[in-house]
Design an enzyme around this catalytic site. Structure first.
Site, PDB file in Angstrom:
ATOM      1  N   ASN A 158      80.889 -60.441 -11.978  1.00  0.00           N
ATOM      2  CA  ASN A 158      82.348 -60.983 -12.041  1.00  0.00           C
ATOM      3  C   ASN A 158      83.347 -59.804 -11.470  1.00  0.00           C
ATOM      4  O   ASN A 158      84.475 -60.583 -11.047  1.00  0.00           O
ATOM      5  CB  ASN A 158      82.617 -61.031 -13.630  1.00  0.00           C
ATOM      6  CG  ASN A 158      84.057 -61.388 -13.805  1.00  0.00           C
ATOM      7  OD1 ASN A 158      84.569 -62.379 -13.574  1.00  0.00           O
ATOM      8  ND2 ASN A 158      84.567 -60.340 -14.139  1.00  0.00           N
ATOM      9  N   ILE A 180      88.886 -62.849 -16.958  1.00  0.00           N
ATOM     10  CA  ILE A 180      87.664 -63.827 -16.887  1.00  0.00           C
ATOM     11  C   ILE A 180      86.449 -63.197 -17.363  1.00  0.00           C
ATOM     12  O   ILE A 180      85.350 -63.876 -18.209  1.00  0.00           O
ATOM     13  CB  ILE A 180      87.552 -64.705 -15.444  1.00  0.00           C
ATOM     14  CG1 ILE A 180      88.653 -65.433 -14.992  1.00  0.00           C
ATOM     15  CG2 ILE A 180      86.056 -65.548 -15.559  1.00  0.00           C
ATOM     16  CD1 ILE A 180      88.719 -65.770 -13.731  1.00  0.00           C
ATOM     17  N   SER A 235      85.077 -67.949  -5.260  1.00  0.00           N
ATOM     18  CA  SER A 235      86.268 -68.669  -5.045  1.00  0.00           C
ATOM     19  C   SER A 235      86.124 -69.733  -4.218  1.00  0.00           C
ATOM     20  O   SER A 235      85.564 -69.800  -3.347  1.00  0.00           O
ATOM     21  CB  SER A 235      87.231 -67.599  -4.988  1.00  0.00           C
ATOM     22  OG  SER A 235      88.501 -68.184  -4.664  1.00  0.00           O
ATOM     23  N   LYS A 250      84.644 -63.718  -0.247  1.00  0.00           N
ATOM     24  CA  LYS A 250      83.852 -64.792  -1.230  1.00  0.00           C
ATOM     25  C   LYS A 250      83.201 -65.609  -0.217  1.00  0.00           C
ATOM     26  O   LYS A 250      82.024 -65.979  -0.825  1.00  0.00           O
ATOM     27  CB  LYS A 250      84.747 -65.560  -1.759  1.00  0.00           C
ATOM     28  CG  LYS A 250      85.852 -64.593  -2.811  1.00  0.00           C
ATOM     29  CD  LYS A 250      84.958 -63.945  -4.119  1.00  0.00           C
ATOM     30  CE  LYS A 250      85.782 -63.318  -5.002  1.00  0.00           C
ATOM     31  NZ  LYS A 250      85.079 -62.821  -6.100  1.00  0.00           N
TER      32      LYS A 250
END
Ligand code: NAP
Length: 243
Positions: free
Chosen positions: A89, A17, A144, A171
């Site tokens: 990221n 990603i 996420s 997360k």
């Protein structure tokens, strides 16, 4: 470098990603710094995008290494003098999904939090002085849906049984950091948002259903927000997700 050119930095951008996020930002004519913990891999990935005419450069950045973060921040300051977009990221998933939550190793917990939370905090704090020099700074934290406590508490949620705690809770904590930093920066030009890319087919998620182009869209959307856009939120393709 033209001072009107927007400068972005994407961490963990050697594949998946992150690499696609670099491609999409550069295709939007944002000069994008492709950061990787292995300089050779980052340089090679950047070279392929440069060959397509895209404004991309490589930098070494291991988000768990203070010296590497400091060197990258100094290099961006020297090369560009400011930073408009930071996409946090880089991430790891180290839980053993064949085991229940109480059986995950403490080593996996620590290493996961080192990258998915402390690495984000350290990288962001180091680059914040450069983001403050931007007319419209944007920080995107790649979280996420698995970090959502609301979904994890709902027996009808599709993620209800997917209890990989070190990753999921790293997360959740990243979402908490997003809210706290957005509060601190509420009266500045900097917006801070967490996103869920979707279940994207990558090395981390070989069973993912979305392609990379779709998977990078949430990050790119938040990176390119105009001044009317939100801050302190958690979204997927612009749709608000529950904390
Ligand atoms: N794929 C999904 O379905 C999904 C869903 C929700 C959220 N996410 C999140 O999306 C982000 C990207 O995931 P992905 O699926 O693209 O994973 P991926 O293919 O495994 O890529 C992860 C990237 O992070 C880099 N990285 C790991 N530790 C690092 C560190 N300490 N410093 C710098 N870079 C580091 C890796 O670099 P190396 O090449 O050096 O290993 C790699 O480039 C992650 O934060 C992940 O949690 C993914």
């Amino acid at each position: 470098m033209n001072t009107t050119t927007k400068i972005a930095l994407v961490t963990g951008a050697t594949r998946g990603i992150g690499l696609e996020t670099v491609r999409q930002l550069a295709a939007a004519r944002v000069h994008t710094v492709l950061a990787g913990r292995d300089l050779g891999k980052a340089t090679e990935a950047a070279r392929k995008l440069q060959a397509q005419g895209l404004p991309v450069e490589a930098i070494q950045l291991d988000t768990t290494d203070d010296a590497s973060i400091a060197a990258a921040a100094a290099a961006i300051a020297a090369r560009h003098g400011h930073l408009d977009i930071l996409v946090n990221n880089a991430g790891v998933l180290l839980d053993n999904d064949a085991k229940v939550p109480s059986e995950q190793t403490l080593d996996a917990w620590r290493k996961t939090f080192d990258t998915n939370l402390f690495g984000v905090v350290a990288t962001t704090v180091a680059l914040l002085p450069l983001l403050r020099k931007s007319a419209a700074g944007r920080i995107v934290n790649v979280s996420s849906g698995l970090g959502s406590l609301t979904l994890h508490s709902d027996p009808h949620s599709s993620i209800y049984s997917y209890k990989i705690p070190a990753y999921n809770i790293s997360k959740t904590a990243l979402n908490g950091w997003t809210v706290h930093l957005a509060y601190e920066l509420r009266n500045t030009a900097i917006k801070v948002n967490a996103i869920h890319p979707g279940s994207v087919k990558t090395e981390m998620n070989t069973g993912g259903s979305l392609d990379l182009a779709t998977g990078a869209k949430s990050s790119v959307g938040m990176a390119l927000l105009d001044e009317t856009g939100p801050t302190g939120g958690f979204t997927h393709l612009g749709e608000v997700l529950p904390w």
